[in-house]
Design a protein around this motif. Structure first.
Motif, PDB file in Angstrom:
ATOM      1  N   ASP A  63       0.825  -1.215   0.000  1.00 52.21           N
ATOM      2  CA  ASP A  63       0.000   0.000   0.000  1.00 52.21           C
ATOM      3  C   ASP A  63       0.858   1.263   0.000  1.00 52.21           C
ATOM      4  O   ASP A  63       0.592   2.210  -0.739  1.00 52.21           O
ATOM      5  CB  ASP A  63      -0.943   0.010   1.207  1.00 52.21           C
ATOM      6  N   ALA A  64       1.892   1.278   0.835  1.00 55.56           N
ATOM      7  CA  ALA A  64       2.783   2.436   0.889  1.00 55.56           C
ATOM      8  C   ALA A  64       3.495   2.623  -0.453  1.00 55.56           C
ATOM      9  O   ALA A  64       3.677   3.756  -0.913  1.00 55.56           O
ATOM     10  CB  ALA A  64       3.797   2.265   2.017  1.00 55.56           C
ATOM     11  N   TYR A  65       3.873   1.511  -1.086  1.00 62.92           N
ATOM     12  CA  TYR A  65       4.530   1.569  -2.391  1.00 62.92           C
ATOM     13  C   TYR A  65       3.598   2.184  -3.435  1.00 62.92           C
ATOM     14  O   TYR A  65       4.006   3.046  -4.211  1.00 62.92           O
ATOM     15  CB  TYR A  65       4.963   0.162  -2.805  1.00 62.92           C
ATOM     16  N   ARG A  66       2.348   1.760  -3.449  1.00 62.27           N
ATOM     17  CA  ARG A  66       1.382   2.286  -4.416  1.00 62.27           C
ATOM     18  C   ARG A  66       1.106   3.774  -4.169  1.00 62.27           C
ATOM     19  O   ARG A  66       0.981   4.559  -5.110  1.00 62.27           O
ATOM     20  CB  ARG A  66       0.077   1.487  -4.379  1.00 62.27           C
ATOM     21  N   GLN A  67       1.014   4.181  -2.910  1.00 67.76           N
ATOM     22  CA  GLN A  67       0.837   5.602  -2.596  1.00 67.76           C
ATOM     23  C   GLN A  67       2.059   6.406  -3.029  1.00 67.76           C
ATOM     24  O   GLN A  67       1.933   7.518  -3.561  1.00 67.76           O
ATOM     25  CB  GLN A  67       0.585   5.782  -1.100  1.00 67.76           C
ATOM     26  N   PHE A  68       3.224   5.843  -2.804  1.00 62.72           N
ATOM     27  CA  PHE A  68       4.477   6.470  -3.221  1.00 62.72           C
ATOM     28  C   PHE A  68       4.479   6.682  -4.733  1.00 62.72           C
ATOM     29  O   PHE A  68       4.810   7.765  -5.225  1.00 62.72           O
ATOM     30  CB  PHE A  68       5.642   5.569  -2.787  1.00 62.72           C
ATOM     31  N   LEU A  69       4.080   5.662  -5.490  1.00 63.35           N
ATOM     32  CA  LEU A  69       4.019   5.784  -6.955  1.00 63.35           C
ATOM     33  C   LEU A  69       3.014   6.851  -7.373  1.00 63.35           C
ATOM     34  O   LEU A  69       3.278   7.645  -8.281  1.00 63.35           O
ATOM     35  CB  LEU A  69       3.655   4.444  -7.591  1.00 63.35           C
ATOM     36  N   ALA A  70       1.865   6.876  -6.722  1.00 60.65           N
ATOM     37  CA  ALA A  70       0.829   7.863  -7.060  1.00 60.65           C
ATOM     38  C   ALA A  70       1.348   9.282  -6.838  1.00 60.65           C
ATOM     39  O   ALA A  70       1.056  10.188  -7.628  1.00 60.65           O
ATOM     40  CB  ALA A  70      -0.428   7.603  -6.236  1.00 60.65           C
ATOM     41  N   ARG A  71       2.107   9.483  -5.763  1.00 58.41           N
ATOM     42  CA  ARG A  71       2.685  10.814  -5.497  1.00 58.41           C
ATOM     43  C   ARG A  71       3.627  11.245  -6.613  1.00 58.41           C
ATOM     44  O   ARG A  71       3.851  12.428  -6.836  1.00 58.41           O
ATOM     45  CB  ARG A  71       3.462  10.807  -4.179  1.00 58.41           C
ATOM     46  N   HIS A  72       4.191  10.277  -7.319  1.00 59.83           N
ATOM     47  CA  HIS A  72       5.134  10.585  -8.395  1.00 59.83           C
ATOM     48  C   HIS A  72       4.491  10.525  -9.774  1.00 59.83           C
ATOM     49  O   HIS A  72       5.194  10.488 -10.778  1.00 59.83           O
ATOM     50  CB  HIS A  72       6.340   9.653  -8.312  1.00 59.83           C
ATOM     51  N   GLY A  73       3.171  10.495  -9.828  1.00 58.14           N
ATOM     52  CA  GLY A  73       2.476  10.604 -11.111  1.00 58.14           C
ATOM     53  C   GLY A  73       1.971   9.309 -11.707  1.00 58.14           C
ATOM     54  O   GLY A  73       1.495   9.303 -12.847  1.00 58.14           O
ATOM     55  N   ALA A  74       2.042   8.214 -10.990  1.00 59.11           N
ATOM     56  CA  ALA A  74       1.538   6.947 -11.529  1.00 59.11           C
ATOM     57  C   ALA A  74       0.013   6.955 -11.530  1.00 59.11           C
ATOM     58  O   ALA A  74      -0.620   7.436 -10.596  1.00 59.11           O
ATOM     59  CB  ALA A  74       2.047   5.772 -10.694  1.00 59.11           C
ATOM     60  N   ARG A  75      -0.547   6.434 -12.608  1.00 61.24           N
ATOM     61  CA  ARG A  75      -1.999   6.289 -12.721  1.00 61.24           C
ATOM     62  C   ARG A  75      -2.325   4.798 -12.680  1.00 61.24           C
ATOM     63  O   ARG A  75      -1.439   3.972 -12.846  1.00 61.24           O
ATOM     64  CB  ARG A  75      -2.475   6.893 -14.040  1.00 61.24           C
ATOM     65  N   PRO A  76      -3.606   4.462 -12.495  1.00 62.35           N
ATOM     66  CA  PRO A  76      -3.951   3.035 -12.512  1.00 62.35           C
ATOM     67  C   PRO A  76      -3.528   2.390 -13.832  1.00 62.35           C
ATOM     68  O   PRO A  76      -3.678   2.970 -14.903  1.00 62.35           O
ATOM     69  CB  PRO A  76      -5.469   3.031 -12.355  1.00 62.35           C
ATOM     70  N   GLY A  77      -3.005   1.184 -13.730  1.00 61.65           N
ATOM     71  CA  GLY A  77      -2.531   0.461 -14.906  1.00 61.65           C
ATOM     72  C   GLY A  77      -3.653  -0.269 -15.614  1.00 61.65           C
ATOM     73  O   GLY A  77      -4.823   0.096 -15.493  1.00 61.65           O
TER      74      GLY A  77
END
Length: 175
Positions: A33-47
Motif C-alpha cells: 500500500d505504501a509503495y502504491r501511494q508512493f508511486l501515485a505521489r510521483h504521477g503513476a496512474r492506474p494500470g
C-alpha cells in the motif's frame, strides 16, 4: 514486475528503473500500500487492471524522480555478482578459482563425514564470513569466498584444513 522482465534482462532505462523501484521499496521495508501511494505521489496512474497505480504509466522522468526519493530514504542499489576471470583475480589479488574450489571441496568432505551439519553454500558463506573477520580491514568479514583477497582465502583454507585434521576428516584435492 511482469513475467517478461523476470525471464530476460531489462532492455530499456525505464525497465531498469522500474525494477530498481521495486527492489528499493522492498529494501527499505515499504509494504504494498505504501509503495502504491508512493508511486501515485510521483504521477503513476492506474494500470491495465485499473485497480492501483502502476509504474508502466509513468514517464522516465517520473520514474527517475521516484528512484531519487528512494535513494534519499536509504535505498542503496547493489551490483549483481559477476564471477571474476582468472586474469582479473591475479591482477586484483582476489582469491583464485582454485582456492575457491578448494574451500568448497574441504567443506563438502567435512559435511559428508558428518562434522558439518549443513553442507549448503549459504552455511559455507556464513562460516567464511565469521572466519574471515579477523583478516578483513573492517573486521566484518567477507560474505563469500569469491569476494576474498587471495591472502584471506589462504587463511580460510588453512583454518578448514586444521579443523579437518582435528576431526579426522580425510579429503582429497580434486583436479
Amino acid at each position: 514486475m511482469t513475467s517478461a522482465t523476470a525471464t530476460r534482462p531489462p532492455k530499456t532505462t525505464s525497465e531498469r528503473i522500474r525494477i530498481a523501484l521495486r527492489l528499493g521499496a522492498k529494501q527499505i521495508g515499504m509494504d504494498e500500500d505504501a509503495y502504491r501511494q508512493f508511486l501515485a505521489r510521483h504521477g503513476a496512474r492506474p494500470g491495465r487492471d485499473g485497480d492501483h497505480p502502476s509504474t508502466t504509466t509513468m514517464t522516465e522522468a517520473q520514474l527517475a524522480a521516484a528512484l531519487d526519493e528512494l535513494r534519499d530514504k536509504g535505498f542503496a542499489p547493489v551490483k549483481p555478482y559477476r564471477p571474476r576471470s582468472r586474469a582479473q583475480a591475479i591482477r586484483t589479488g582476489a582469491a583464485s578459482g582454485a582456492q575457491i574450489e578448494l574451500i568448497g571441496q574441504i567443506w563438502r568432505a567435512m559435511h559428508e563425514a558428518g562434522v558439518v551439519r549443513d553442507g549448503s553454500t549459504s552455511a559455507l558463506r556464513a562460516w567464511c564470513k565469521t572466519t574471515s573477520r579477523r583478516h578483513s580491514p573492517d573486521k566484518k568479514g567477507y560474505d563469500a569466498p569469491e569476494l576474498m583477497p587471495a591472502e584471506v582465502a589462504q587463511q580460510v583454507i588453512e583454518a578448514l584444513k586444521r579443523w579437518a585434521r582435528r576431526t579426522g576428516v580425510q579429503w582429497q584435492q580434486e583436479d
